[in-house]
Design an enzyme around this catalytic site. Structure first.
Site, short mmCIF file in Angstrom:
data_model
loop_
_atom_site.label_atom_id
_atom_site.label_comp_id
_atom_site.label_asym_id
_atom_site.label_seq_id
_atom_site.Cartn_x
_atom_site.Cartn_y
_atom_site.Cartn_z
N GLU A 1 -3.03 54.67 -3.63
CA GLU A 1 -4.01 55.31 -3.48
C GLU A 1 -4.79 55.12 -5.02
OE1 GLU A 1 -2.90 59.64 -2.75
OE2 GLU A 1 -1.80 59.00 -1.00
N ALA B 1 -5.30 60.45 -3.77
CA ALA B 1 -6.12 60.66 -2.44
C ALA B 1 -5.59 61.87 -1.78
CB ALA B 1 -6.20 59.28 -1.88
N TYR B 2 -4.23 61.85 -1.77
CA TYR B 2 -3.50 62.89 -0.96
C TYR B 2 -4.01 64.12 -1.19
CZ TYR B 2 0.01 65.36 1.65
OH TYR B 2 0.84 66.31 2.44
N ALA B 3 -3.93 64.42 -2.66
CA ALA B 3 -4.23 65.73 -3.10
C ALA B 3 -5.80 65.98 -2.95
CB ALA B 3 -4.02 65.79 -4.66
N SER C 1 -7.85 64.72 -0.40
CA SER C 1 -7.93 65.01 0.90
C SER C 1 -7.40 66.53 1.26
CB SER C 1 -7.22 63.80 1.64
OG SER C 1 -5.87 64.10 1.52
#
Length: 241
Positions: A94, A145-147, A149
């Site tokens: 990410e 990116a996970y956080a 998103s």
């Protein structure tokens, strides 16, 4: 959860990203409550691996394609609940532009594609449920990116709740804590990290997909008729510890 059969028997429910993990646990709970359940996996391999699960119709769907989502939605009439469990965590990748944009495309823009395509099929009493994360509220130095998103997903849920309310559609989210799924295999395999995380969970254990099922059934049911735009943490107390 026999109480739920009163609300879901004979109703249609779709669980996107329902071929494994939290998604499959939620799909199975709706099935056991009497719903006609459809679930999707991102690839044919995921669908094939889940196909042995009785009572759930599995289909391939890539939420990165608006055309595919629209075509899939066109096959449905009214649905009682749309649960979006589609998501990836690419960790170190990410930090590359491709990894960052791919994660957002699946986890966040994919949710908007589903909401747009299924909006007419939810109108008049349906419910949409998104799956956030602890990282909807916390920073993730290992997975930016996970956080991003999952934080964005909370904003999307609140926005769609207001936009869809005049049509009789409610939009809510669950924010799972540390759940025993394939996505958390890396920290669970690291003894030091596993001990660190476990020590912060007041309830004293990691969660399982079965821990997410009752809150999902509740938020999509008439019992939650006056709840929309909410994000319910299901984390064993992690966030407040």
């Amino acid at each position: 959860m026999h109480w739920a059969s009163e609300f879901y028997t004979g109703k249609t429910v779709l669980v996107v990203g329902g071929s494994s993990g939290i998604g499959r646990g939620i799909a199975a709970a709706f099935r056991d409550a009497g719903a006609t359940v459809f679930a999707t996996g991102a690839t044919d391999a995921e669908v094939d691996a889940a196909a042995a699960t009785a009572g759930i119709a599995f289909h391939q769907l890539d939420v990165r394609s608006a055309e595919a989502v629209e075509a899939f939605a066109s096959q449905f009439g009214p649905i009682a609940a749309l649960v979006d469990c589609a998501g990836v965590n690419l960790r170190a990748a990410e930090f590359t532009e491709d990894g960052f944009t791919t994660t957002l495309d699946i986890n966040l823009t994919g949710a908007m594609r589903l909401a747009t395509a299924f909006r007419p099929r939810l109108a008049g009493g349906g419910a949409m449920l998104a799956i956030g994360s602890l990282y909807s509220f916390l920073g993730a130095p290992h997975a930016p990116a996970y956080a991003a998103s999952k934080a964005g997903l909370v904003g999307l849920v609140k926005s769609l709740a207001v936009a869809f309310a005049p049509e009789g559609t409610r939009v809510n989210a669950l924010a799972p804590g540390w759940i025993e799924t394939a996505m958390t295999a890396v920290p669970r395999a690291n003894p030091a990290r596993f001990a660190e995380l476990s020590a912060r969970i007041p309830i004293g254990r990691w969660g399982t997909p079965d821990d997410l099922a009752p809150p999902a059934l509740f938020l999509c049911s008439p019992l939650a008729a006056y709840i929309t735009g909410a994000v319910l943490s299901v984390d064993g107390g992690y966030l407040v510890a």
